[in-house]
Design a protein around this motif. Structure first.
Motif, PDB file in Angstrom:
ATOM      1  N   TYR A  66       0.849  -1.187   0.000  1.00 52.21           N
ATOM      2  CA  TYR A  66       0.000   0.000   0.000  1.00 52.21           C
ATOM      3  C   TYR A  66       0.886   1.238   0.000  1.00 52.21           C
ATOM      4  O   TYR A  66       1.873   1.294   0.735  1.00 52.21           O
ATOM      5  CB  TYR A  66      -0.904   0.014   1.228  1.00 52.21           C
ATOM      6  N   VAL A  68       2.144   4.642   1.123  1.00 51.71           N
ATOM      7  CA  VAL A  68       2.034   5.519   2.295  1.00 51.71           C
ATOM      8  C   VAL A  68       2.815   6.781   1.969  1.00 51.71           C
ATOM      9  O   VAL A  68       4.032   6.767   1.939  1.00 51.71           O
ATOM     10  CB  VAL A  68       2.594   4.855   3.569  1.00 51.71           C
ATOM     11  N   THR A 187      -4.430   7.449   1.210  1.00 51.34           N
ATOM     12  CA  THR A 187      -3.103   6.830   1.276  1.00 51.34           C
ATOM     13  C   THR A 187      -2.177   7.580   2.230  1.00 51.34           C
ATOM     14  O   THR A 187      -1.092   8.034   1.849  1.00 51.34           O
ATOM     15  CB  THR A 187      -2.474   6.763  -0.125  1.00 51.34           C
ATOM     16  N   ARG A 188      -2.618   7.722   3.402  1.00 50.45           N
ATOM     17  CA  ARG A 188      -1.808   8.315   4.470  1.00 50.45           C
ATOM     18  C   ARG A 188      -2.201   7.623   5.763  1.00 50.45           C
ATOM     19  O   ARG A 188      -3.313   7.114   5.902  1.00 50.45           O
ATOM     20  CB  ARG A 188      -2.059   9.820   4.584  1.00 50.45           C
ATOM     21  N   TYR A 202      -5.852   3.571   8.408  1.00 51.55           N
ATOM     22  CA  TYR A 202      -5.259   3.577   7.082  1.00 51.55           C
ATOM     23  C   TYR A 202      -6.203   2.864   6.128  1.00 51.55           C
ATOM     24  O   TYR A 202      -6.761   1.815   6.453  1.00 51.55           O
ATOM     25  CB  TYR A 202      -3.894   2.889   7.067  1.00 51.55           C
TER      26      TYR A 202
END
Length: 399
Positions: A66, A68, A187-188, A202
């Motif tokens: 994913y 980040v 996406t953080r 998340y």
């Protein structure tokens, strides 16, 4: 050579992968009723990532990762209070749920895995290990491996009562399906902290949201109703928490446990050896547990099949010549891993205090560190600080 591995987590599966390719006859038993998917998000990097690369798993992990691009803290209204943009230094970091990493390994393991079963009794002598399993069956093997976690059954049977070191916190994690919340978090990695409390979120694929909670708690006793305890401690904090806590599942979908470390003087006794959290739990917030688990499994397998060739001349069918030879092999494994594990454990004990700061001034100090990390060069220093050691553990053993 026959080995029974108790525990189908990251360490146990990695060891099975390596031993079966060296010609061992391997069987895995797992006390959970089924494979444990999902789990909390991890940042996977360092020596474990090198092991995964050697196992041919790198393409799959890079596909499953994913993105980040930011770590941010929010207040009760969801307003950002501090953040760190991640733009460099993370090319060797794979962020994904722990279960996704375990699944990538499991799909490449040929050994049979029996779920809903663990070890009931153990007897060993110079000739081997006789086991009784909880499903009523028996096994005679050359090596028993306890890879069954911080609450290891094998450790209790063979090494006696070992109380994990409680780090004064309790942790919980679960996943909810909510496309709107998943899109909002994005996406953080977002976190809300109050003195002694941390809640993080998340976004995952398919409209899911991974949630993680950390609470400072001097009493190690776990609550009888962990879902209700989460609601009681976090439900009043605002942000997205009232919504997601109203859908908090019960165990096993809800992971709830103490934050602990396992410290053990010896990781092996006779023909029984421990690996992973059973002997070297670094705690969830040390940030290196999965990597160390894979590294330890690789080192153990390497000693048993290559470095320990004198003790394991029976790789192709014979038994090791003597318990003393095997003891030397297992001692080498521990000697190589123990210093790295100790370093990561010390890092974890320091870091957990900043994940759920105990006071307002600590929260302010943490926000200041984030702002400093945003300065030129600070990003890379911050990323390097996430790596307490062990990077040369695997590369130094090439050849």
């Amino acid at each position: 050579m026959k080995a029974l591995i108790c525990g189908a987590g990251i360490a146990g599966l990695t060891l099975a992968w390596h031993l079966e390719r060296a010609g061992w006859e391997v069987e895995v038993v797992e006390r959970a009723a089924a494979f444990r998917d999902g789990g909390y998000m991890i940042d996977f990097y360092g020596p474990g990532f090198e092991v995964a690369t050697r196992m041919g798993l790198r393409p799959r992990l890079l596909e499953a990762r994913y993105p980040v691009n930011e770590l941010s803290y929010v207040d009760r209204a969801g307003r950002q209070t501090s953040h760190l943009t991640l733009t460099s230094g993370l090319d060797q970091v794979v962020s994904l749920p722990r279960g996704d990493l375990a699944r990538a390994i499991a799909d490449d393991v040929r050994a049979p895995i029996t779920y809903g079963t663990t070890v009931e009794s153990v007897e060993q002598d110079a000739g081997g290990v006789s086991l009784r399993l909880t499903d009523g069956t028996s096994r005679d093997v050359d090596l028993l491996v306890g890879a069954d976690g911080a609450h290891s059954r094998v450790r209790g049977l063979v090494f006696g009562d070992v109380t994990p070191r409680y780090l004064g916190h309790q942790v919980a994690a679960y996943i909810v399906e909510d496309e709107e919340l998943s899109r909002r978090v994005g996406t953080r990695y977002q976190m809300l902290t109050e003195p002694g409390l941390m809640a993080g979120a998340y976004a995952l694929r398919d409209g899911r949201l991974a949630l993680l909670f950390l609470r400072r708690e001097p009493d190690p006793a776990l609550p009888a109703d962990p879902a209700a305890a989460l609601g009681r401690h976090f439900g009043h904090l605002g942000w997205i928490l009232p919504d997601v806590l109203s859908r908090c599942p019960n165990p096993p979908e809800l992971y709830y446990d103490q934050v602990t470390q396992v410290e053990l003087e010896r990781w092996h006794r006779g023909r029984v050896v421990l690996v992973g959290d059973a002997c070297q739990a670094v705690s969830l917030f040390a940030g290196h547990g999965a990597s160390m688990a894979m590294a330890a499994a690789w080192v153990l397998a390497d000693e048993l099949t290559t470095g320990g060739r004198a003790a394991t001349s029976g790789v192709h069918g014979e038994r090791p010549s003597a318990d003393g030879d095997l003891s030397v092999t297992l001692a080498r494994y521990q000697a190589q891993m123990a210093p790295r594990i100790g370093e990561v454990q010390r890092f974890g004990r320091r870091f957990v205090k900043w994940m759920a700061p105990s006071s307002r001034w600590r929260i302010g100090a943490r926000d200041l560190l984030f702002r400093l990390a945003a300065l030129p060069g600070g990003n890379r220093l911050f990323v390097n600080s996430l790596s307490p050691g062990g990077h040369n553990l695997i590369t130094s053993r090439s050849g």
